[in-house]
Design an enzyme around this catalytic site. Structure first.
Site, PDB file in Angstrom:
ATOM      1  N   THR A 122       2.590  -5.409  33.425  1.00  0.00           N
ATOM      2  CA  THR A 122       1.918  -5.131  34.740  1.00  0.00           C
ATOM      3  C   THR A 122       2.842  -5.568  36.119  1.00  0.00           C
ATOM      4  N   GLU A 397      -5.677  -3.572  29.100  1.00  0.00           N
ATOM      5  CA  GLU A 397      -5.233  -2.826  27.868  1.00  0.00           C
ATOM      6  C   GLU A 397      -5.536  -1.337  28.009  1.00  0.00           C
TER       7      GLU A 397
HETATM    8  C1  LIG Z   1      -4.798 -10.510  16.044  1.00  0.00           C
HETATM    9  C2  LIG Z   1      -5.974 -11.064  16.885  1.00  0.00           C
HETATM   10  C3  LIG Z   1      -7.148 -10.601  15.890  1.00  0.00           C
HETATM   11  C4  LIG Z   1      -8.181 -10.078  16.851  1.00  0.00           C
HETATM   12  C5  LIG Z   1      -8.302 -10.342  18.356  1.00  0.00           C
HETATM   13  C6  LIG Z   1      -9.473  -9.725  18.847  1.00  0.00           C
HETATM   14  C7  LIG Z   1      -9.621  -8.931  19.846  1.00  0.00           C
HETATM   15  C8  LIG Z   1      -8.982  -8.732  20.749  1.00  0.00           C
HETATM   16  C9  LIG Z   1      -9.685  -8.849  22.034  1.00  0.00           C
HETATM   17  C10 LIG Z   1      -9.292  -8.830  23.210  1.00  0.00           C
HETATM   18  C11 LIG Z   1      -7.758  -9.247  23.545  1.00  0.00           C
HETATM   19  C12 LIG Z   1      -7.500 -10.521  23.696  1.00  0.00           C
HETATM   20  C13 LIG Z   1      -6.853 -10.994  24.705  1.00  0.00           C
HETATM   21  C14 LIG Z   1      -6.104  -9.972  25.359  1.00  0.00           C
HETATM   22  C15 LIG Z   1      -6.442 -10.322  26.759  1.00  0.00           C
HETATM   23  C16 LIG Z   1      -5.815  -9.655  27.615  1.00  0.00           C
HETATM   24  C17 LIG Z   1      -4.755  -8.857  27.550  1.00  0.00           C
HETATM   25  C18 LIG Z   1      -4.481  -7.838  28.529  1.00  0.00           C
HETATM   26  C19 LIG Z   1      -3.133  -7.375  28.316  1.00  0.00           C
HETATM   27  C20 LIG Z   1      -2.613  -6.069  29.165  1.00  0.00           C
HETATM   28  O1  LIG Z   1      -3.611  -5.729  29.823  1.00  0.00           O
HETATM   29  S1  LIG Z   1      -1.149  -5.715  28.817  1.00  0.00           S
HETATM   30  C21 LIG Z   1      -1.089  -4.080  30.054  1.00  0.00           C
HETATM   31  C22 LIG Z   1      -1.894  -2.943  29.443  1.00  0.00           C
HETATM   32  N1  LIG Z   1      -1.685  -1.797  30.267  1.00  0.00           N
HETATM   33  C23 LIG Z   1      -1.834  -0.630  29.861  1.00  0.00           C
HETATM   34  O2  LIG Z   1      -2.669  -0.458  28.862  1.00  0.00           O
HETATM   35  C24 LIG Z   1      -0.999   0.479  30.817  1.00  0.00           C
HETATM   36  C25 LIG Z   1      -1.871   1.595  30.519  1.00  0.00           C
HETATM   37  N2  LIG Z   1      -1.170   2.819  30.721  1.00  0.00           N
HETATM   38  C26 LIG Z   1      -0.579   3.569  29.643  1.00  0.00           C
HETATM   39  O3  LIG Z   1      -0.847   3.318  28.549  1.00  0.00           O
HETATM   40  C27 LIG Z   1       0.152   4.656  30.163  1.00  0.00           C
HETATM   41  O4  LIG Z   1       0.868   4.616  31.366  1.00  0.00           O
HETATM   42  C28 LIG Z   1      -0.588   6.020  30.217  1.00  0.00           C
HETATM   43  C29 LIG Z   1      -1.302   6.464  28.726  1.00  0.00           C
HETATM   44  C30 LIG Z   1      -1.714   5.939  30.929  1.00  0.00           C
HETATM   45  C31 LIG Z   1       0.229   7.277  30.866  1.00  0.00           C
HETATM   46  O5  LIG Z   1       1.271   7.112  29.945  1.00  0.00           O
HETATM   47  P1  LIG Z   1       2.590   8.102  30.444  1.00  0.00           P
HETATM   48  O6  LIG Z   1       2.470   8.306  31.883  1.00  0.00           O
HETATM   49  O7  LIG Z   1       3.755   7.630  30.023  1.00  0.00           O
HETATM   50  O8  LIG Z   1       2.073   9.295  29.736  1.00  0.00           O
HETATM   51  P2  LIG Z   1       1.278  10.829  30.147  1.00  0.00           P
HETATM   52  O9  LIG Z   1       0.091  10.474  30.492  1.00  0.00           O
HETATM   53  O10 LIG Z   1       2.195  11.562  31.061  1.00  0.00           O
HETATM   54  O11 LIG Z   1       1.307  11.507  28.570  1.00  0.00           O
HETATM   55  C32 LIG Z   1       2.848  11.883  27.996  1.00  0.00           C
HETATM   56  C33 LIG Z   1       2.462  11.955  26.479  1.00  0.00           C
HETATM   57  O12 LIG Z   1       2.372  10.839  25.942  1.00  0.00           O
HETATM   58  C34 LIG Z   1       1.458  10.393  25.274  1.00  0.00           C
HETATM   59  N3  LIG Z   1       0.792   9.179  25.083  1.00  0.00           N
HETATM   60  C35 LIG Z   1       0.518   8.366  26.138  1.00  0.00           C
HETATM   61  N4  LIG Z   1       0.459   7.014  25.715  1.00  0.00           N
HETATM   62  C36 LIG Z   1       0.728   7.070  24.340  1.00  0.00           C
HETATM   63  C37 LIG Z   1       0.685   5.982  23.432  1.00  0.00           C
HETATM   64  N5  LIG Z   1       0.336   4.914  23.418  1.00  0.00           N
HETATM   65  N6  LIG Z   1       0.728   6.374  22.175  1.00  0.00           N
HETATM   66  C38 LIG Z   1       1.072   7.648  21.748  1.00  0.00           C
HETATM   67  N7  LIG Z   1       1.302   8.886  22.566  1.00  0.00           N
HETATM   68  C39 LIG Z   1       0.939   8.316  23.713  1.00  0.00           C
HETATM   69  C40 LIG Z   1       0.311  11.371  25.689  1.00  0.00           C
HETATM   70  O13 LIG Z   1      -0.928  11.514  24.870  1.00  0.00           O
HETATM   71  C41 LIG Z   1       0.980  12.596  26.303  1.00  0.00           C
HETATM   72  O14 LIG Z   1       1.046  13.472  24.988  1.00  0.00           O
HETATM   73  P3  LIG Z   1       1.141  14.741  25.236  1.00  0.00           P
HETATM   74  O15 LIG Z   1       1.363  15.516  23.753  1.00  0.00           O
HETATM   75  O16 LIG Z   1       1.914  15.280  26.297  1.00  0.00           O
HETATM   76  O17 LIG Z   1      -0.478  15.054  25.711  1.00  0.00           O
HETATM   77  C1  LIG Z   2      -8.097 -10.537  32.675  1.00  0.00           C
HETATM   78  C2  LIG Z   2      -6.988  -9.687  32.760  1.00  0.00           C
HETATM   79  C3  LIG Z   2      -5.694  -9.991  31.809  1.00  0.00           C
HETATM   80  C4  LIG Z   2      -4.622  -9.168  31.849  1.00  0.00           C
HETATM   81  N1  LIG Z   2      -3.635  -9.741  31.381  1.00  0.00           N
HETATM   82  C5  LIG Z   2      -2.606  -8.907  31.291  1.00  0.00           C
HETATM   83  C6  LIG Z   2      -1.429  -9.277  30.582  1.00  0.00           C
HETATM   84  O1  LIG Z   2      -1.370 -10.325  29.830  1.00  0.00           O
HETATM   85  N2  LIG Z   2      -0.036  -8.651  30.752  1.00  0.00           N
HETATM   86  C7  LIG Z   2      -0.049  -7.505  31.531  1.00  0.00           C
HETATM   87  O2  LIG Z   2       1.096  -6.625  31.375  1.00  0.00           O
HETATM   88  N3  LIG Z   2      -1.056  -7.043  32.114  1.00  0.00           N
HETATM   89  C8  LIG Z   2      -2.205  -7.679  32.283  1.00  0.00           C
HETATM   90  N4  LIG Z   2      -3.373  -7.365  32.869  1.00  0.00           N
HETATM   91  C9  LIG Z   2      -3.331  -6.105  33.655  1.00  0.00           C
HETATM   92  C10 LIG Z   2      -3.929  -5.160  33.320  1.00  0.00           C
HETATM   93  O3  LIG Z   2      -3.171  -4.601  32.142  1.00  0.00           O
HETATM   94  C11 LIG Z   2      -4.220  -3.935  34.390  1.00  0.00           C
HETATM   95  O4  LIG Z   2      -4.947  -4.557  35.403  1.00  0.00           O
HETATM   96  C12 LIG Z   2      -4.627  -2.671  33.940  1.00  0.00           C
HETATM   97  O5  LIG Z   2      -3.720  -2.023  33.179  1.00  0.00           O
HETATM   98  C13 LIG Z   2      -5.264  -1.742  35.271  1.00  0.00           C
HETATM   99  O6  LIG Z   2      -4.056  -1.231  35.804  1.00  0.00           O
HETATM  100  P1  LIG Z   2      -4.316  -1.541  37.486  1.00  0.00           P
HETATM  101  O7  LIG Z   2      -4.878  -3.017  37.561  1.00  0.00           O
HETATM  102  O8  LIG Z   2      -2.969  -1.103  38.247  1.00  0.00           O
HETATM  103  O9  LIG Z   2      -5.394  -0.744  37.652  1.00  0.00           O
HETATM  104  P2  LIG Z   2      -5.305   0.735  38.586  1.00  0.00           P
HETATM  105  O10 LIG Z   2      -4.782   1.451  37.743  1.00  0.00           O
HETATM  106  O11 LIG Z   2      -4.891   0.711  39.893  1.00  0.00           O
HETATM  107  O12 LIG Z   2      -7.011   1.149  38.455  1.00  0.00           O
HETATM  108  C14 LIG Z   2      -7.663   1.004  39.877  1.00  0.00           C
HETATM  109  C15 LIG Z   2      -8.592   2.526  39.906  1.00  0.00           C
HETATM  110  O13 LIG Z   2      -7.735   3.454  39.818  1.00  0.00           O
HETATM  111  C16 LIG Z   2      -7.929   4.759  38.986  1.00  0.00           C
HETATM  112  N5  LIG Z   2      -7.100   5.107  38.205  1.00  0.00           N
HETATM  113  C17 LIG Z   2      -5.975   4.918  38.209  1.00  0.00           C
HETATM  114  N6  LIG Z   2      -5.220   5.947  37.390  1.00  0.00           N
HETATM  115  C18 LIG Z   2      -5.919   6.749  37.382  1.00  0.00           C
HETATM  116  C19 LIG Z   2      -5.799   8.122  36.923  1.00  0.00           C
HETATM  117  N7  LIG Z   2      -4.638   8.641  36.335  1.00  0.00           N
HETATM  118  N8  LIG Z   2      -6.624   9.082  37.005  1.00  0.00           N
HETATM  119  C20 LIG Z   2      -7.910   8.531  37.514  1.00  0.00           C
HETATM  120  N9  LIG Z   2      -8.351   7.417  38.138  1.00  0.00           N
HETATM  121  C21 LIG Z   2      -7.089   6.531  37.948  1.00  0.00           C
HETATM  122  C22 LIG Z   2      -8.594   3.759  37.869  1.00  0.00           C
HETATM  123  O14 LIG Z   2      -9.662   4.557  37.039  1.00  0.00           O
HETATM  124  C23 LIG Z   2      -9.499   2.499  38.640  1.00  0.00           C
HETATM  125  O15 LIG Z   2     -10.669   2.711  38.916  1.00  0.00           O
HETATM  126  C24 LIG Z   2      -4.650  -7.984  32.810  1.00  0.00           C
HETATM  127  C25 LIG Z   2      -5.649  -7.815  33.639  1.00  0.00           C
HETATM  128  C26 LIG Z   2      -6.880  -8.455  33.605  1.00  0.00           C
HETATM  129  C27 LIG Z   2      -8.085  -8.069  34.514  1.00  0.00           C
END
Ligand SMILES: CC/C=C\C/C=C\C/C=C\C/C=C\C/C=C\CCCC(=O)SCCNC(=O)CCNC(=O)[C@H](O)C(C)(C)COP(=O)(O)OP(=O)(O)OC[C@H]1O[C@@H](n2cnc3c(N)ncnc32)[C@H](O)[C@@H]1OP(=O)(O)O
Ligand SMILES: Cc1cc2nc3c(=O)[nH]c(=O)nc-3n(C[C@H](O)[C@H](O)[C@H](O)COP(=O)(O)OP(=O)(O)OC[C@H]3O[C@@H](n4cnc5c(N)ncnc54)[C@H](O)[C@@H]3O)c2cc1C
Length: 633
Positions: A122, A397
Site C-alpha cells: 500500500t 486485505e
Molecule cells: C498463518 C496464520 C494463521 C492464521 C492467522 C489468522 C488469521 C489472519 C487474520 C488476520 C490477519 C492478521 C494480521 C494481518 C494484519 C494486517 C494485514 C493487512 C495487510 C494488507 O492490507 S496488505 C495490502 C492488501 N491490499 C489489497 O488487498 C489490495 C486490494 N486490491 C486488489 O486486490 C486489486 O487491486 C483488485 C482485485 C481490487 C483489482 O485488481 P486489478 O485492477 O488488477 O484487477 P481488475 O479488477 O481489473 O480485474 C482483472 C481480472 O483479474 C482478476 N483478479 C483480480 N484479483 C485477482 C486475484 N487475487 N486472483 C485471481 N484473479 C484476480 C479479476 O477477477 C479480473 O478477472 P476477469 O476474468 O477479467 O473478470
Molecule cells: C490496520 C491496518 C493494517 C494494514 N497493514 C498493511 C500492511 O501491512 N501492508 C500493506 O501493504 N497495507 C496495509 N494496510 C493497508 C490496507 O491494505 C488498505 O488500507 C486497504 O487495501 C484499503 O485501501 P485504501 O486505504 O486505499 O482505501 P480506499 O480504496 O481508498 O477506500 C476508500 C473508499 O473508497 C471505496 N472504493 C475504492 N475503490 C472502489 C471501487 N473500485 N469501487 C467502489 N468503491 C471503491 C472503498 O469502498 C472505500 O469506501 C493496512 C491497513 C490497516 C487499516
C-alpha cells in the site's frame, strides 16, 4: 464455580468434546491444540503472558519446538497474545507466505530461515487500486540492479505492519507489478544499510497498537536483480522480462490471507459469544414476574434474539473457514502445478467470503458488547479490545466493498456464460437454472417448510434472482446509452447486494453440508437447530428479497418470526454448553465477564483494584494539581 453457570452445564443433550473435535478438524487436532496451549505455553516457566518482552521468547520457542505449521503457529501465538494482534502477525501471515509462494528454490533457501519481514504494498495514494501503485523499480543492466524510487508523496509506502525502523526486509510491490524482496536492512539491529531511505511510523491509529505500521520513502535505492522474487516472473541479466502465467499470481498472498480471515472471523465471533453468553447466564437484572427473583438476563427473549443468531453465525463461519482453507489448499496446489483454471473462482470466493464474514462479525462484536451493558464497555470484558483489533479487517486485505465487487465481477461473467448457453460448475452452478427455475412460492399454506435442504434452496433462488437483477440493471444502463464502465458503476449497489446474497447462500450451504456429516445424534441435533436458526434469522432480515424472489408469501411472513422465537427457546438450554465447545481458555480470552467459572463480580473487583489508578489511596494528581489550586481559592 458460579451456581448459575454450574446449573447451565447440567443435563447436556450433546457431547461437548465431540463438538470441539469437529471444530478442530478431529480429536487429534484438539489434543495437539491443547498440548500447545497447556504444555508449550501455560506450563512454560518462560511464559510471561502477552507482554512485549515475550516476543523474542515466543519466536525462539517456536523454533525450539519446531512449530512451523501455520495453523499451529497461530494456536501458539494466540495463547501468547490472547485476543490481540502482535507485532509479528504480518511476518507470519504475509511475509513468510509470500516467500513460500513467490520465491524460486534458491531464493527460498537463502532467505526463509534467516529473516523477519513485512509486506509493503500500500502507498499513501493507493491501497485498493494496485494498478495505480506509483513506486518504480527500474532495472539497470550495467549494474544488474533495480533502482527503487518513490517519485511522489502519494507513492510513499504507507502501512507496512511490524516494520521496525531498525531492521526488516520487505516484500515490496512496485511497477511493473512484481513482488520483489527488497532487503532494505540487515537483519538484527543495524541501521539502514544504504542512503536514500526515509522511514518512520504513520502515527497513532484507532487500535492495532501492538503493530507498528510504518511509512517508507525511497530515493533511487539500489537492490540486486536477484532480490526480485523469481518463481513466476523473471528479469534476466540482459533486462528481458519473462512474464508469469498470470499477472494475478503476484496477488496470491492476499488470496491466502483473505482465506484465513474467513475462519478468523468465526473465531473472533465465537470469543465474543462466549463472553456475552456466559455473562448473560450469571447476570441477574430486573424482573419478569412481579415479586419474583431477578431473572438471568439470558432468559429475556430480546437477549436471546441478540446473541443466539450470532452464536449460530459463529459456528457457520468456523465451518466456512474450514471449507475456505481446504479450497484454498486444493486450488493453490493446482496453481503450483501450473493449472490456473480455478484461480478466478478462488479469488471470487475468498474475496466475497472475506467481506461477508468480517462485516457480519464486526457488527456482531458490538452487539455482544452492548448486550453486556456497562460491564461490556469495561476493558475488563475484553470486548472493546476485540472490536478495536478486529474492525480493520473490513478494510485491510481488500476493502470489503471492493471485494464484494470482485465477486460480482465473477458472478456477472458466469451469468453471461449461462446466457450464452454454457453449463456452469462449482459454486455458481445454481445459475444454470436461473432461466428455467419456476420462481413459484412454496405451497401456499402459511406454514414454512423448515427442511434445511429447502431453506438452502430458497437462499439459492434468492441469490440467483439478485444476480439476474444486477445483470438486468447493467443491461438497462447500456440500453440507455451508458458505456460499459458507467453501466457497471450505476449498478454497483445491485452488484454488492447480489454478491452478499451469493455469499449468504454459500455459508448456509456449507453449514448444512457440515451438519449432514455429523454422525453423533446429540451433536447433529443441536447443530441442526443452529443451522435452522441461522437460515430463519437471515430470512427475517431479508424478508423482502424472499418475497421478491417469489419463494415466500405474505401469508408466510408471520411464520418466520414465530419460527425464529421457537428456535431461540430451543437453543436456550444449550447456549452455555455451545460456547464451552469453542474451548477458549480463560487466559486467552482474558475476559472477566467470560470466565469459565462465571465468578464475574469477584474477578471484576480484583481487576479494578489492580488498576494503576488505585495504587495509592489518593492519586498523585490531587497533590500535584488540585491541592495547590484549593490553596489559592
Ligand atoms: C498463518 C496464520 C494463521 C492464521 C492467522 C489468522 C488469521 C489472519 C487474520 C488476520 C490477519 C492478521 C494480521 C494481518 C494484519 C494486517 C494485514 C493487512 C495487510 C494488507 O492490507 S496488505 C495490502 C492488501 N491490499 C489489497 O488487498 C489490495 C486490494 N486490491 C486488489 O486486490 C486489486 O487491486 C483488485 C482485485 C481490487 C483489482 O485488481 P486489478 O485492477 O488488477 O484487477 P481488475 O479488477 O481489473 O480485474 C482483472 C481480472 O483479474 C482478476 N483478479 C483480480 N484479483 C485477482 C486475484 N487475487 N486472483 C485471481 N484473479 C484476480 C479479476 O477477477 C479480473 O478477472 P476477469 O476474468 O477479467 O473478470
Ligand atoms: C490496520 C491496518 C493494517 C494494514 N497493514 C498493511 C500492511 O501491512 N501492508 C500493506 O501493504 N497495507 C496495509 N494496510 C493497508 C490496507 O491494505 C488498505 O488500507 C486497504 O487495501 C484499503 O485501501 P485504501 O486505504 O486505499 O482505501 P480506499 O480504496 O481508498 O477506500 C476508500 C473508499 O473508497 C471505496 N472504493 C475504492 N475503490 C472502489 C471501487 N473500485 N469501487 C467502489 N468503491 C471503491 C472503498 O469502498 C472505500 O469506501 C493496512 C491497513 C490497516 C487499516
Amino acid at each position: 464455580m458460579n451456581p448459575d453457570i454450574l446449573r447451565e452445564r447440567q443435563n447436556a443433550t450433546f457431547d461437548i468434546e465431540k463438538l470441539t473435535n469437529i471444530l478442530d478438524g478431529g480429536a487429534e487436532r484438539t489434543n495437539r491444540r491443547r498440548e500447545i496451549r497447556e504444555v508449550l505455553v501455560l506450563n512454560d516457566p518462560d511464559f510471561d503472558y502477552g507482554t512485549p518482552t515475550s516476543l523474542p521468547t515466543m519466536i525462539l520457542k517456536l523454533r525450539e519446538y519446531g512449530i512451523s505449521d501455520p495453523v499451529e503457529i497461530n494456536w501458539y501465538k494466540s495463547m501468547y497474545w490472547g485476543t490481540g494482534r502482535e507485532a509479528l502477525g504480518l511476518h507470519y501471515v504475509m511475509f513468510l507466505p509470500t516467500l513460500y509462494t513467490q520465491c524460486d528454490s534458491e531464493q527460498f533457501n537463502k532467505w526463509v530461515p534467516l529473516i523477519i519481514g513485512t509486506y509493503a504494498q500500500t502507498e499513501m495514494g493507493h491501497g485498493t487500486h494496485l494498478r495505480g501503485l506509483e513506486t518504480t523499480a527500474t532495472f539497470d543492466p550495467a549494474t544488474q540492479e533495480f533502482v527503487m524510487h518513490s517519485p511522489t508523496v502519494t507513492s510513499i509506502k504507507w502501512w507496512p505492519g511490524g516494520r521496525n525502523p531498525l531492521f526488516l526486509p520487505l516484500i515490496f510491490l512496485s511497477i511493473p507489478l512484481s513482488a520483489s524482496l527488497f532487503d532494505l536492512f540487515l537483519s538484527g539491529f543495524a541501521l539502514p544499510t544504504c542512503s536514500g531511505i526515509v522511514i518512520g511510523d504513520i502515527g497513532p491509529k484507532f487500535g492495532f497498537d501492538a503493530v507498528d505500521n510504518g511509512y517508507l520513502k525511497l530515493e533511487h535505492v539500489r537492490i540486486p536483480r536477484e532480490n526480485m522474487l523469481m518463481k513466476y516472473a523473471q528479469v534476466k541479466p540482459d533486462g528481458s522480462y519473462v512474464k508469469p502465467l498470470s499477472s494475478k499470481l503476484t496477488y496470491g498472498t492476499m488470496v491466502f490471507i483473505r482465506s484465513l480471515i474467513v475462519g478468523n472471523a468465526g473465531i473472533v465471533l465465537s470469543q465474543c459469544c462466549t463472553i456475552a453468553i456466559r455473562y448473560s447466564a450469571v447476570r441477574h437484572q430486573s424482573e419478569i414476574r412481579a415479586g419474583e427473583a431477578e431473572p438471568q438476563i439470558l432468559d429475556y427473549q430480546t437477549q436471546q434474539h441478540k446473541l443466539f443468531p450470532l452464536l449460530a453465525t459463529a459456528y457457520a463461519f468456523l465451518f466456512a473457514g474450514q471449507y475456505m482453507i481446504d479450497t484454498y489448499n486444493r486450488i493453490s496446489g493446482d496453481i503450483n502445478q501450473g493449472d490456473l483454471s480455478e484461480m478466478p473462482e478462488l479469488h471470487a470466493l475468498s474475496a466475497g467470503l472475506k467481506a461477508f464474514t468480517t462485516w457480519t462479525a464486526n457488527t456482531g462484536i458490538e452487539v455482544c458488547r452492548m448486550s453486556c451493558g456497562g460491564h461490556g464497555y469495561s476493558r475488563s470484558s475484553a470486548l472493546p479490545d476485540i472490536y478495536v483489533e478486529f474492525t480493520p479487517s473490513c478494510t485491510y486485505e481488500g476493502e470489503n466493498t471492493v471485494m464484494m465487487l470482485q465477486t460480482a465481477r465473477f458472478l456477472m461473467k458466469s451469468y453471461r456464460q449461462v446466457q450464452a448457453g454454457q453449463q456452469l460448475s462449482g459454486a455458481v452452478s445454481y445459475l444454470n437454472k436461473v432461466h428455467h427455475r419456476v420462481m413459484a412460492p412454496q405451497a401456499v399454506s402459511s406454514q414454512l417448510d423448515l427442511n434445511l435442504n429447502t431453506l438452502v434452496d430458497l437462499y439459492e433462488i434468492r441469490a440467483a434472482m439478485l444476480v439476474e437483477l444486477a445483470a438486468q440493471s447493467i443491461q438497462q444502463e447500456s440500453a440507455r446509452g451508458k458505456c460499459q464502465e458507467d453501466s457497471w458503476n450505476n449498478s454497483t449497489i445491485d452488484l454488492v447486494r447480489a454478491s452478499d446474497a451469493h455469499c449468504h447462500y454459500m455459508v448456509l450451504k456449507m453449514f448444512r453440508d457440515k451438519v449432514d456429516q455429523i454422525e453423533d445424534p446429540g451433536v447433529h441435533s443441536v447443530m441442526s437447530t443452529l443451522a435452522h436458526l441461522y437460515a430463519i434469522h437471515g430470512m427475517g432480515n431479508f424478508t423482502g428479497d424472499f418475497l421478491q424472489a417469489g419463494v415466500l408469501t405474505g401469508a408466510q411472513v408471520p411464520s418466520v418470526s414465530k419460527c425464529l422465537k421457537g428456535l431461540l427457546a430451543e437453543v436456550r438450554p444449550s447456549a452455555v454448553l455451545l460456547v464451552d465447545a469453542f474451548d477458549h481458555h480463560d487466559k486467552m480470552l482474558n475476559s472477566v465477564l467470560g470466565r469459565h467459572d462465571g465468578n464475574v463480580y469477584e474477578a471484576m473487583f480484583e481487576w479494578a483494584r489492580s488498576s494503576p489508578l488505585n495504587r495509592t489511596e489518593v492519586h498523585e494528581s490531587f497533590h500535584k494539581h488540585l491541592k495547590p489550586l484549593q490553596a489559592k481559592l
